[in-house]
Design an enzyme around this catalytic site. Structure first.
Site: not given
Ligand code: AMP
Length: 192
Positions: A13, A88, A127, A139, A150
């Site tokens: 994405k 989400r 990655r 990360r 996740r």
């Molecule tokens: P991402 O980089 O989008 O994979 O997000 C990394 C982490 O940030 C996720 O596993 C959640 O812990 C938190 N996170 C990111 N976006 C959201 C969201 N819209 N709602 C809740 N937690 C989020």
């Protein structure tokens, strides 16, 4: 234009959002990136979010909804936004509709990245290796155990958003297992 890219972690994405950002003059808003910036800045919000993120769980709806609602008012979002990693949960999706309606706007399309979950684990390994090769820090939620959680969180809390957008005809599916440029072409065809 207001787009949502949705799919499991590692589905591509962010990569596509960055390409579309250039192509259509939109602003990519990644709530994950915004939260990581809070952690890097050592803010109270960042401190609260870190443990939740490291475990692969979701931070509260209130936190991300507040972050997004102030961010979309900034001038660099004037032409539109690609929401990456947001919404989400169904509550976040509903809050986003209200936020946009207040501005007289609405979501134009929701692009779902359909992927094979096992392949995501391989992608994650690549990655991590690429990040190490580039001399960058990995990360703290980029490990297999957290990814598995996740994915579970995605299935349990995020995938239920899909029928919400399907019922309004906004949901378009693309094959996220295709090479990057094929995925881009498929998205462009949808946005025509
Ligand atoms: P991402 O980089 O989008 O994979 O997000 C990394 C982490 O940030 C996720 O596993 C959640 O812990 C938190 N996170 C990111 N976006 C959201 C969201 N819209 N709602 C809740 N937690 C989020």
């Amino acid at each position: 234009m207001y787009l949502i890219v949705i799919g499991p972690p590692g589905a591509g994405k962010g990569t596509q959002a960055k390409i579309l950002e250039q192509e259509y003059g939109l602003k990519q808003l990644s709530t994950g990136d915004m939260l990581r910036a809070e952690i890097a800045g050592g803010t109270e919000l960042g401190k609260k979010a870190k443990a939740v993120m490291d475990a692969g769980n979701l931070v509260s709806d209130e936190i991300v909804v507040d972050m997004i609602s102030s961010r979309i008012e900034q001038p660099d979002c004037a032409k539109g936004v690609i929401f990456d990693g947001f919404p989400r949960t169904v509550d976040q999706a509903e809050a986003l509709d209200v936020m946009l309606a207040d501005k007289g706007k609405k979501i134009d399309a929701v692009i779902e990245f359909v992927v094979d979950e096992e392949a995501l684990v391989d992608r994650l390994r690549n990655r991590i290796q690429q990040t190490i090769d580039a001399g960058q820090p990995v990360r703290s939620d980029d490990n297999e155990e957290t990814l598995r959680n996740r994915l579970k969180v995605y299935r349990g809390q995020t995938a239920p958003i899909l029928p919400y957008y399907e019922s309004t005809g906004l949901l378009k599916k693309i094959d996220g297992m295709l090479p990057i440029d094929h995925v881009t072409q498929a998205i462009k065809a949808i946005l025509k």
